[in-house]
Design a protein around this motif. Structure first.
Motif, short mmCIF file in Angstrom:
data_model
loop_
_atom_site.label_atom_id
_atom_site.label_comp_id
_atom_site.label_asym_id
_atom_site.label_seq_id
_atom_site.Cartn_x
_atom_site.Cartn_y
_atom_site.Cartn_z
N LYS A 142 2.69 -18.03 3.31
CA LYS A 142 3.93 -18.31 4.04
C LYS A 142 3.70 -18.45 5.55
O LYS A 142 4.64 -18.64 6.32
CB LYS A 142 4.96 -17.21 3.77
N TRP A 150 1.31 -14.38 8.57
CA TRP A 150 0.25 -13.41 8.82
C TRP A 150 0.03 -13.20 10.31
O TRP A 150 -0.18 -12.08 10.77
CB TRP A 150 -1.03 -13.88 8.15
N GLN A 199 2.80 -10.76 11.79
CA GLN A 199 2.69 -9.35 11.42
C GLN A 199 1.33 -9.09 10.76
O GLN A 199 1.25 -8.79 9.57
CB GLN A 199 3.82 -8.95 10.47
N ASN A 258 0.42 -9.11 -2.04
CA ASN A 258 1.22 -9.04 -0.82
C ASN A 258 0.62 -9.84 0.32
O ASN A 258 1.30 -10.63 0.99
CB ASN A 258 1.40 -7.58 -0.38
N GLN A 293 1.81 -13.31 2.20
CA GLN A 293 1.96 -13.33 3.65
C GLN A 293 1.16 -14.49 4.26
O GLN A 293 1.64 -15.19 5.17
CB GLN A 293 1.49 -12.00 4.23
N TYR A 294 -0.04 -14.70 3.75
CA TYR A 294 -0.90 -15.77 4.25
C TYR A 294 -0.34 -17.14 3.90
O TYR A 294 -0.29 -18.04 4.75
CB TYR A 294 -2.30 -15.59 3.68
N LYS A 314 0.78 -5.71 8.82
CA LYS A 314 1.85 -5.28 7.92
C LYS A 314 1.29 -4.67 6.64
O LYS A 314 1.82 -3.68 6.13
CB LYS A 314 2.75 -6.47 7.57
N TYR A 315 0.20 -5.24 6.13
CA TYR A 315 -0.40 -4.73 4.90
C TYR A 315 -1.81 -4.19 5.19
O TYR A 315 -2.77 -4.50 4.48
CB TYR A 315 -0.46 -5.83 3.84
#
Length: 493
Positions: free
Chosen positions: A316, A319, A322, A309, A313-314, A325-326
């Motif tokens: 795309k 990060w 958000q 996950n 995120q990184y 977020k994780y």
């Protein structure tokens, strides 16, 4: 503006030059005493009831939000230089908080030397001083953030230092400050564009700043007559009150005494937030400890899922938008490391208790290695504090204290496992392999305790490298901060 910000940073950084360790580190010349050091690392964390009683017995306002204060509140011991620098810092407060000589003694002395009520009240005043400085920071941020395109490095260091002084003072950091810091890291690594920050993110940040400034003003941390919007001062920044007050922080005498100390003790940058070096370390991280039966399987699968996950995120580049977020990813890494570390201590105590006095030499060496690694593994959470205090009081084999420490460690390791386990996987549990312990104790030439100490030391060494020089305390500080809503401590001075 860059020159102006350099002046600001120059003056502020002396606060942060202090290698401020409030958990018991001492000069190298002091005689080594592992039991004493274990005790001094453990902090005293008062309950909400104790804080309430202390406030009731003093002139401190009843408006103190104990519920918000409690999670990070503890009675600490601080270096004298750090308190003196806070005491001499200039802010925008109409009535700056100044520590008396008696209060400085309280903050810099052993907690056992003062009554608990007195220390709690003094600690509240200490946090209020940090809040006073933070409120001035808010006004300053409103002034300097629009210039992020031309003064990114200076602004980034300024925000980092805001966080770092809170880390050293064990004060709360609101989630939006962490998010701002991460956005600035994104700008530095070209994962966030200047225009996107200024047009999409800055308006929301400014709105948060204005709300925080208003709360600071209501709590008497800021002058009522001062124009905190700074609209009338943008053309005369060098004569601005903020620059003047921050320049007055400089103290040549203290600077000379601390200039060789390490500046950045928090050590959290982009790689630390993401812990990308952990992505190929998952199976080593969640591994067996000899003598313990632990079913790590579900936790390993969960970690792999979180890694996927956050990697997505990184990649795309979302990060910075958000960052928390994780946050479960960071929580799982922290818990997995703690569970392994606690397991080494747990099995050591079980075998040491069984072997008796013949294992005293191995026990003393284990305590020595534990001391050497405390700067990395310590997180000031209450279960570990209790274990450290118990270990510090075991001069020879003490069945009662050892049994109590074993119980705490067993409970904490299993709490960690359960917290990351879904209902259908509740069989996951850590327990002593009694047959293994019996075999070890029957072997008069057993090297198990020695090997267990080596394994602990090696695990810490490898994990420390994977965390890029950070430590578990900084990781916990970040996790707690991402869950903290905007908070201004009531001013009662």
């Amino acid at each position: 503006m860059r020159l102006q910000l350099s002046f600001i940073y120059l003056t502020l950084k002396f606060i942060f030059y202090l290698s401020t360790d409030v958990n018991g580190q001492h000069d190298d010349e002091e005689e080594y005493n592992p039991h004493k050091r274990l005790y001094e690392w453990a902090v005293q964390r008062p309950t909400g009831t104790e804080i309430t009683v202390a406030i009731s017995d003093s002139n401190v306002s009843r408006d103190i939000q104990i519920g918000k204060l409690q999670p990070f509140f503890y009675v600490g011991r601080y270096p004298d230089e750090f308190i003196q620098l806070l005491n001499t810092s200039k802010t925008l407060s109409p009535k700056p908080i100044i520590f008396t000589s008696a209060e400085i003694t309280t903050l810099t002395s052993d907690p056992d030397d003062e009554s608990k009520n007195k220390r709690i009240v003094t600690q509240i005043k200490f946090y209020q001083k940090l809040q006073e400085i933070r409120c001035t920071n808010y006004v300053h941020l409103l002034f300097i953030l629009p210039d992020v395109k031309d003064s990114l490095e200076d602004i980034s260091r300024y925000v980092y230092n805001m966080i770092d002084v809170s880390y050293k003072g064990k004060f709360i950091v609101n989630a939006w400050i962490w998010e701002l810091h991460i956005k600035l890291l994104g700008l530095q690594s070209s994962k966030l564009e200047n225009g996107t920050f200024l047009n999409d993110h800055l308006p929301e940040i400014n709105e948060t700043l204005m709300k925080s400034i208003m709360s600071c003003r209501e709590n008497k941390y800021l002058m009522d007559h001062f124009d905190h919007t700074l609209k009338h001062y943008m053309n005369e920044p060098r004569d601005h009150l903020l620059l003047q007050t921050f320049l007055e922080i400089y103290d040549q005498t203290i600077y000379r005494s601390v200039k060789d100390k390490e500046l950045y003790t928090l050590r959290i940058g982009e790689e630390n937030f993401l812990f990308r070096s952990m992505w190929d370390f998952a199976r080593e991280l969640i591994g067996d400890t000899s003598g313990l039966d632990i079913h790590w399987y579900y936790m390993y699968d969960l970690l792999v899922k979180h890694i996927e996950n956050i990697n997505d995120q990184y990649e795309k580049r979302v990060w910075t938008t958000q960052p928390s977020k994780y946050i479960e990813y960071h929580e799982l890494i922290l818990d997995a490391i703690k569970a392994r570390l606690y397991s080494y201590i747990w099995i050591h105590l079980v075998v040491y208790q069984k072997l008796g006095c013949g294992a005293q030499k191995d026990h003393d060496w284990f305590l020595k290695k534990l001391n050497e690694n405390l700067d990395f593994i310590y997180t000031d959470q209450q279960p570990f504090n209790e274990v450290l205090i118990l270990l510090s009081k075991i001069s020879e084999r003490d069945d009662e204290k050892i049994t109590e420490a074993i119980k705490i460690l067993s409970k904490e390791v299993n709490r960690i496992l359960i917290s990351h386990t879904e209902p259908q996987h509740m069989y996951q549990k850590a327990e002593i392999n009694n047959r293994f312990v019996e075999r070890i104790c029957m072997d008069v030439n057993s090297k198990f305790l020695e090997q267990n100490t080596i394994d602990l030391d090696l695990f810490v060494c490898v994990t420390k490298k994977r965390l890029n020089g950070s430590n578990l305390s900084a990781l916990l500080f970040y996790i707690n901060g991402t869950k903290t809503t905007d908070f201004v401590l009531s001013n009662t001075i």
